[in-house]
Design a protein around this motif. Structure first.
Motif, short mmCIF file in Angstrom:
data_model
loop_
_atom_site.label_atom_id
_atom_site.label_comp_id
_atom_site.label_asym_id
_atom_site.label_seq_id
_atom_site.Cartn_x
_atom_site.Cartn_y
_atom_site.Cartn_z
N LYS A 179 -49.60 -118.57 31.24
CA LYS A 179 -49.18 -117.44 32.07
C LYS A 179 -47.70 -117.17 31.89
CE LYS A 179 -52.69 -117.91 35.70
NZ LYS A 179 -52.92 -118.21 37.13
N GLU A 180 -46.90 -118.23 31.89
CA GLU A 180 -45.46 -118.05 31.71
C GLU A 180 -45.16 -117.53 30.30
OE1 GLU A 180 -41.35 -118.04 32.46
OE2 GLU A 180 -43.18 -117.78 33.64
N ALA A 181 -45.90 -117.99 29.30
CA ALA A 181 -45.72 -117.49 27.94
C ALA A 181 -45.99 -115.99 27.87
CB ALA A 181 -46.65 -118.24 26.98
N ARG A 182 -47.03 -115.55 28.58
CA ARG A 182 -47.35 -114.12 28.61
C ARG A 182 -46.22 -113.31 29.24
NH1 ARG A 182 -49.93 -111.41 25.48
NH2 ARG A 182 -47.87 -110.50 25.41
N ARG A 183 -45.65 -113.84 30.33
CA ARG A 183 -44.54 -113.14 30.98
C ARG A 183 -43.33 -113.05 30.06
NH1 ARG A 183 -46.50 -115.39 36.23
NH2 ARG A 183 -45.59 -117.41 35.68
N LEU A 184 -43.02 -114.15 29.38
CA LEU A 184 -41.87 -114.15 28.48
C LEU A 184 -42.07 -113.16 27.33
CD1 LEU A 184 -41.17 -118.00 28.22
CD2 LEU A 184 -39.88 -116.31 29.53
N ALA A 185 -43.26 -113.15 26.76
CA ALA A 185 -43.55 -112.22 25.67
C ALA A 185 -43.46 -110.77 26.15
CB ALA A 185 -44.94 -112.50 25.10
N ASP A 186 -43.98 -110.49 27.34
CA ASP A 186 -43.94 -109.13 27.87
C ASP A 186 -42.51 -108.67 28.15
OD1 ASP A 186 -46.64 -108.82 27.71
OD2 ASP A 186 -47.04 -109.23 29.82
N MET A 187 -41.68 -109.58 28.65
CA MET A 187 -40.32 -109.19 28.99
C MET A 187 -39.50 -108.87 27.73
SD MET A 187 -39.25 -111.36 32.35
CE MET A 187 -37.87 -110.26 32.63
N ARG A 188 -39.83 -109.50 26.62
CA ARG A 188 -39.13 -109.17 25.38
C ARG A 188 -39.50 -107.79 24.88
NH1 ARG A 188 -40.18 -114.30 23.81
NH2 ARG A 188 -41.75 -113.64 22.33
N THR A 189 -40.66 -107.28 25.30
CA THR A 189 -41.06 -105.93 24.90
C THR A 189 -40.64 -104.88 25.91
OG1 THR A 189 -43.25 -106.14 25.95
CG2 THR A 189 -43.05 -106.86 23.66
N GLY A 190 -39.87 -105.30 26.92
CA GLY A 190 -39.33 -104.35 27.87
C GLY A 190 -40.01 -104.29 29.20
N LYS A 191 -41.06 -105.07 29.39
CA LYS A 191 -41.75 -105.08 30.67
C LYS A 191 -41.01 -105.99 31.64
CE LYS A 191 -46.41 -104.37 28.81
NZ LYS A 191 -47.79 -104.92 28.74
N SER A 192 -40.97 -105.60 32.90
CA SER A 192 -40.38 -106.45 33.91
C SER A 192 -41.47 -107.33 34.49
CB SER A 192 -39.77 -105.60 35.03
OG SER A 192 -40.79 -104.98 35.80
N PRO A 193 -41.12 -108.41 35.23
CA PRO A 193 -42.14 -109.24 35.85
C PRO A 193 -43.08 -108.46 36.76
CG PRO A 193 -40.04 -110.36 35.88
CD PRO A 193 -39.77 -108.96 35.40
N ALA A 194 -42.57 -107.39 37.37
CA ALA A 194 -43.42 -106.60 38.25
C ALA A 194 -44.51 -105.88 37.48
CB ALA A 194 -42.57 -105.58 39.01
N ASP A 195 -44.22 -105.61 36.19
CA ASP A 195 -45.21 -104.90 35.36
C ASP A 195 -46.25 -105.84 34.79
OD1 ASP A 195 -43.76 -102.56 35.68
OD2 ASP A 195 -42.48 -103.03 33.96
N THR A 196 -45.99 -107.15 34.86
CA THR A 196 -46.82 -108.11 34.18
C THR A 196 -47.90 -108.66 35.10
OG1 THR A 196 -44.92 -108.77 32.85
CG2 THR A 196 -46.81 -110.25 32.84
N PRO A 197 -49.16 -108.43 34.82
CA PRO A 197 -50.22 -108.97 35.67
C PRO A 197 -50.35 -110.46 35.51
CG PRO A 197 -51.16 -107.98 33.72
CD PRO A 197 -49.69 -107.69 33.67
N GLU A 198 -51.04 -111.08 36.43
CA GLU A 198 -51.31 -112.50 36.34
C GLU A 198 -52.53 -112.71 35.47
OE1 GLU A 198 -49.83 -115.35 37.64
OE2 GLU A 198 -48.16 -113.97 37.90
N PRO A 199 -52.35 -113.10 34.21
CA PRO A 199 -53.50 -113.23 33.31
C PRO A 199 -54.30 -114.49 33.61
CG PRO A 199 -51.52 -113.92 32.19
CD PRO A 199 -51.10 -113.45 33.55
#
Length: 236
Positions: free
Chosen positions: A206-226
């Motif tokens: 889950k944390e890996a997904r958040r880190l990957a998303d944030m590098r593409t410009g998504k904020s934690p608020a945009d990132t769902p809990e996979p």
């Protein structure tokens, strides 16, 4: 210093790729690369010497992890002398990679698209549960928390989050990650992931997904809990 021996490296893998992969574990002092004369497939063998023994301990967790087309074998170097005591090289305020929880390092590796084995991920969690994290990392978290308490949230919200390069490059980069993350509902979960040892392998993904998303410009608020299976690599 501490050394490891890595075998079953595909002949197409370069020294630079080996360095990039194992630098997640910590600062590398030297790499020597040669052909494994005992292997019929012309695979490579690498001797990697780290500046800190903690980095070598982390690298051992990467046994049976895919590097390119093959799963590498990572073992301690039996010929390496016992590591000598060294001065702390983080006096300039930067956070050493070796000071992070092992599970956090695994999350970073996954976020860059590497496929870790289930065993590597689980071992990192078990390592943190058994050994905890360094006092320096706890001090870093406290420092971030203290700054957030006195900082106006409006300025943090307006700040555009952007990551260039590895997340472990500087202390300030990880600080910005926490500052941005704690401005939304997922922030407490992210903070707990780094501070607590009571986590599971799925939390690493889950944390890996958040880190990957944030590098593409998504904020934690945009990132769902996979809800990721522990064996699923993160694509970036």
């Amino acid at each position: 210093m501490s050394s490891i021996i890595v075998t079953n490296i595909a002949p197409t893998i370069t020294e630079q790729q080996i360095s990039e992969f194992f630098s997640f574990c910590g600062k590398i002092s030297t790499i020597s690369l040669d052909h494994n004369t005992a292997a019929a497939d012309k695979s490579l063998v690498a001797k990697i010497t780290f500046a800190k023994k903690e980095a070598a301990e982390t690298a051992l967790l990467l046994h049976d992890t895919k590097l390119g087309p093959t799963s590498v074998v990572v073992e301690a170097d039996p010929t390496a002398p016992a590591p000598a005591a060294t001065a702390d090289d983080a006096a300039d305020g930067e956070l050493r990679q070796e000071d992070k929880p092992r599970s956090a390092i695994m999350a970073e590796i996954l976020s860059y698209g590497y496929a870790l084995s289930d065993k590597a991920t689980q071992k990192s969690v078990e390592f943190d549960q058994k050994n905890g994290v360094s006092t320096k990392f706890h001090s870093f978290l406290k420092d971030v928390d203290d700054k957030l308490k006195v900082r106006e949230r409006a300025s943090a919200t307006d700040e555009k989050y952007n990551v260039t390069g590895h997340l472990h490059d500087t202390k300030s980069t990880l600080s910005r990650y926490f500052e941005k993350a704690l401005d939304n509902s997922t922030g407490s979960k992210i903070r707990a992931f780094y501070a607590d040892s009571s986590k599971h392998a799925n939390d690493v993904h889950k944390e890996a997904r958040r880190l990957a998303d944030m590098r593409t410009g998504k904020s934690p608020a945009d990132t769902p809990e996979p809800e990721l299976a522990s064996s699923a690599p993160v694509s970036v």
